[in-house]
Design a protein around this motif. Structure first.
Motif, short mmCIF file in Angstrom:
data_model
loop_
_atom_site.label_atom_id
_atom_site.label_comp_id
_atom_site.label_asym_id
_atom_site.label_seq_id
_atom_site.Cartn_x
_atom_site.Cartn_y
_atom_site.Cartn_z
N UNK A 1 34.36 -44.67 7.51
CA UNK A 1 33.21 -44.36 6.65
C UNK A 1 32.36 -43.26 7.27
N UNK A 2 32.18 -43.31 8.59
CA UNK A 2 31.40 -42.25 9.23
C UNK A 2 32.12 -40.91 9.13
N UNK A 3 33.45 -40.94 9.22
CA UNK A 3 34.20 -39.70 9.05
C UNK A 3 34.04 -39.13 7.65
N UNK A 4 34.04 -40.01 6.64
CA UNK A 4 33.83 -39.55 5.26
C UNK A 4 32.43 -38.97 5.11
N UNK A 5 31.44 -39.65 5.70
CA UNK A 5 30.08 -39.13 5.65
C UNK A 5 29.95 -37.78 6.31
N UNK A 6 30.67 -37.59 7.40
CA UNK A 6 30.67 -36.29 8.06
C UNK A 6 31.24 -35.22 7.15
N UNK A 7 32.27 -35.58 6.40
CA UNK A 7 32.81 -34.63 5.43
C UNK A 7 31.80 -34.24 4.37
N UNK A 8 30.99 -35.22 3.91
CA UNK A 8 29.94 -34.90 2.94
C UNK A 8 28.90 -33.97 3.55
N UNK A 9 28.51 -34.23 4.79
CA UNK A 9 27.52 -33.38 5.45
C UNK A 9 28.05 -31.97 5.68
N UNK A 10 29.37 -31.85 5.80
CA UNK A 10 29.98 -30.54 6.06
C UNK A 10 29.68 -29.55 4.95
N UNK A 11 29.44 -30.05 3.75
CA UNK A 11 29.14 -29.16 2.63
C UNK A 11 27.85 -28.38 2.86
N UNK A 12 26.98 -28.87 3.76
CA UNK A 12 25.76 -28.14 4.09
C UNK A 12 25.98 -27.06 5.14
N UNK A 13 27.15 -27.07 5.76
CA UNK A 13 27.45 -26.05 6.76
C UNK A 13 27.97 -26.67 8.04
N UNK A 14 28.73 -25.87 8.77
CA UNK A 14 29.37 -26.33 9.99
C UNK A 14 28.36 -26.82 11.02
N UNK A 15 27.23 -26.14 11.13
CA UNK A 15 26.25 -26.49 12.17
C UNK A 15 25.70 -27.90 11.98
N UNK A 16 25.78 -28.44 10.76
CA UNK A 16 25.27 -29.78 10.50
C UNK A 16 26.23 -30.88 10.96
N UNK A 17 27.48 -30.54 11.21
CA UNK A 17 28.46 -31.56 11.60
C UNK A 17 29.18 -31.22 12.89
#
Length: 701
Positions: free
Chosen positions: A52-68
């Protein structure tokens, strides 16, 4: 979506810590069937949460690489490596111990299962003297090492999430945490399980040791977070040159660089001679003020007014303001927010002057070269001073003057006995003013305080009853503003919006969504009851990035390029535990100084990885917003001195370094600034003689 994803991620980190810690504790016990089955269940839950945390990281990735990047490069691999070992080695062993594997005929139990049952029975009974000397067999080393190491990785993940976020380029963080994990793996080979009484004593000892270590670390951080009694702005934090040549406050030191003459910030004043075109005296004093609701408050004011006197001058005027302090105990200054005055006139205690003490006075002199809406406030302990009333408006009109109604509205929060209340000036109820239909109206809206409605959004205003234009932002006119209606205006703390319209033959309401019962009601007549327009529940948000007519940018190349990563963590600031905002992982006085040279073109990139909005305010300069979330702005050139960066957003701004000095660059949520969200823009060769600290009269935040 970002705020939801990052909040969920923070919760998942805690769940991982709880699940894997429980698994690590079980792995140190006796290898009974029951424990093996419970371990398998915990591994299953931990795996689901990790995915689930990996999926959440994928969602955050849409804001840009620096966010994840910190999660992808450091936190998740740290957890994934021992988990892979656990599935490859520990899970098969646990399944065997749990008795899930039977003989080939499907009826007889394996020898290992039988041994497990005997061990389980032995654990329930007193051991005989004959067997007391033989230590029970532990879980296999593959189980102990992989499960315990995973638990340590989960602990490190929580440490990174809440106490110390990794920062680019991440190499050092990866090496340090990987080293910790290797040590944990070696230590996790562990000892054999002990009898229950000895195991309890050991658990108590380990718990006491861990608690002592955590307490010691907390005391150490608390003591090291204390601000010094005296320090100069010349000596704090790291110097960031933004990819440009190195230099210092005392002149050039880069090899082959042209010499830069050292200048004292105290000498960077406005005109010292000449008769002022406009002269004002502002006296700071304690005063009782009455709100529109009738509540009486003890306030600090300029000239006994809240807000202070409205200062109106014309472009080109030589302005002189004499500040007199009649407060009984507190120092005070005047900062001209948004007006790019010379450095010595900026009014920041400990940076551009000493705070004016009770019974003392100070004279500010500057040329009003910018037309627009500005405001003034104390920059000595402003979290307290501004909230209590030490602020007022400053308007610079064009030389030829204006026509129609020109109304300044200062949105502020006052502390009543029943809590904060949003008001326009001192009106926390509906304030009615008559305006003749057909009259041109300019509403100058100033936000002096954080939004009382929400800690996440800027102040939200609506103008109802007429269509209007956003004519200016932060004192700079917009090109080709079009008519708007029914939109929500999100004004950052410290920011200003100028709204223009022609008064219709019906009421017009300016309302703050933080207090819908209040507002400014402009009525077309002076008599009779007036019904205010209703406030829409879901007004769309005005977007200045796409509003107005575009124009070519005044600069396309940059001499310096700075990245400001905004984050937050749990920690101490000046000896007090807070949920701290950070700049590039640190709080003041360890935040970076951005060093520039006069005449250079500078680009700053703000990345907000935190949980809160941060209105970033650069003193002494206006900056052009170049892009938001990687997309160039497409509307009118959008010049700001205060920019609200929402969680998950990335902004690029550009400005020319044309005003030498040592300048504050900080979050204008004054609570965040007081907690250390402060940096400086410093010009090479410029130093300041002033100091801050508990042993000085100067507290700039």
């Amino acid at each position: 979506m970002y705020e939801f994803a990052v909040n969920v991620d923070s919760i998942l980190v805690i769940l991982l810590l709880v699940v894997w810690s429980a698994a690590g504790i079980l792995a140190g016990g006796l290898p009974t069937r029951r424990r093996a089955r419970l371990l398998l269940a915990l591994i299953g839950v931990g795996t689901v949460v990790t995915v689930a945390r990996g999926i959440g990281t994928g969602l955050l990735w849409s804001n840009g690489w620096v966010f994840v990047a910190d999660r992808v490069l450091v936190a998740l691999p740290l957890l994934a490596v021992p988990m892979v070992a656990m599935f490859a080695l520990a899970v098969p062993a646990l399944r065997r111990i749990a008795g899930r594997r039977q003989a080939t005929d499907g009826t007889a139990e394996t020898a290992e299962t039988a041994r497990t049952e005997r061990t389980e029975r032995t654990e329930r009974t007193e051991r005989t003297p004959e067997t007391a000397g033989a230590p029970p067999a532990p879980f296999p080393v593959s189980v102990r090492v992989s499960v315990r190491t995973t638990a340590v990785a989960a602990l490190l993940g929580a440490f990174m999430e809440y106490l110390s976020r990794p920062l680019p380029p991440y190499g050092a963080d990866m090496a340090i945490y990987a080293g910790v994990l290797l040590v944990a793996a070696a230590a996790s080979r562990g000892r054999n399980p002990r009898p229950r009484r000895a195991g309890t004593r050991r658990a108590v000892a380990v718990t006491a040791l861990v608690a002592t270590a955590i307490t010691g670390a907390g005391v150490y951080e608390m003591r090291t977070s204390l601000l010094p009694d005296r320090m100069s702005m010349m000596g704090h934090g790291d110097v960031d040159y933004g990819g440009g040549p190195g230099g210092s406050h005392h002149g050039s030191r880069a090899s082959g660089a042209p010499a830069v003459k050292a200048v004292d910030a105290a000498d960077l004043t406005g005109p010292r001679t000449g008769t002022p075109d406009r002269a004002f005296t502002l006296t700071a004093r304690e005063t009782s003020i009455r709100l529109g609701s009738g509540a009486v408050l003890d306030a600090w004011t300029y000239n006994g007014q809240a807000p202070g006197p409205a200062l109106t001058v014309r472009e080109g005027d030589l302005v002189q303001v004499t500040l007199v302090n009649r407060l009984p105990r507190e120092g005070v200054t005047i900062h001209w927010h948004g007006l790019d005055v010379p450095n010595a006139e900026d009014g920041v205690a400990g940076v551009t002057q000493d705070a004016v003490q009770p019974g003392e006075s100070h004279v500010y002199r500057f040329r009003a070269d910018q037309v627009g809406t500005f405001w003034y406030h104390t920059h000595q302990s402003p979290l307290v001073g501004v909230r209590r009333g030490l602020f007022g408006s400053l308007v610079v009109l064009p030389p030829e003057g204006t026509t129609g109604e020109d109304i300044t509205v200062m949105a502020h929060n006052w502390e009543r006995p029943d809590g904060l209340v949003a008001a326009f000036g001192t009106s926390d109820t509906l304030d009615r003013r008559p305006v003749r239909p057909g009259t041109p109206v300019r509403l100058r809206v100033v936000n002096t305080d954080r939004n009382a409605w929400s800690d996440v959004e800027s102040r939200n205003l609506v103008l109802l009853g007429t269509r209007f234009r956003v004519a200016a932002i932060d004192g700079v006119d917009l090109d080709g503003p079009s008519e708007l209606g029914g939109v929500r205006l999100s004004v950052p703390e410290g920011g200003r919006y100028d709204l223009t319209f022609v008064m219709p033959d019906r009421p017009v309401l300016l309302a703050d969504l933080a207090n819908p019962r209040a507002g400014l009601l402009l009525s077309p007549g002076s008599d009779g009851p007036v019904t205010a327009p209703s406030i829409p529940p879901d007004a769309p948000l005005f977007d200045p990035a796409t509003y107005g007519t575009p124009a070519p940018a005044p600069f396309t190349r940059f001499d310096r390029d700075f990245t400001v990563i905004i984050d937050d963590r749990i920690g101490f600031h000046d000896g007090t535990l807070h949920f701290l905002p950070t700049v590039n992982g640190r709080g003041f006085p360890h935040t970076p100084v951005h060093m520039v040279r006069q005449g250079e073109v500078v680009r700053m990139t703000f990345v907000n990885r935190s949980h809160q909005v941060h209105p970033m305010h650069l003193h002494g300069h206006h900056a052009l917003v170049l892009s938001r979330n990687g997309r160039p702005t497409t509307g009118s050139p959008w010049w700001i001195d205060t920019l609200a960066v929402q969680p998950g957003e990335t902004y690029e701004i550009g400005f020319r370094a044309d005003n030498p000095g040592v300048w504050m660059d900080h979050c204008h949520d004054l609570g965040h600034a007081a907690d250390g969200m402060v940096t400086h823009l410093a010009y090479e060769g410029v130093s300041t003689p002033y100091e801050i600290g508990h042993g000085t009269p100067n507290q700039p935040e």
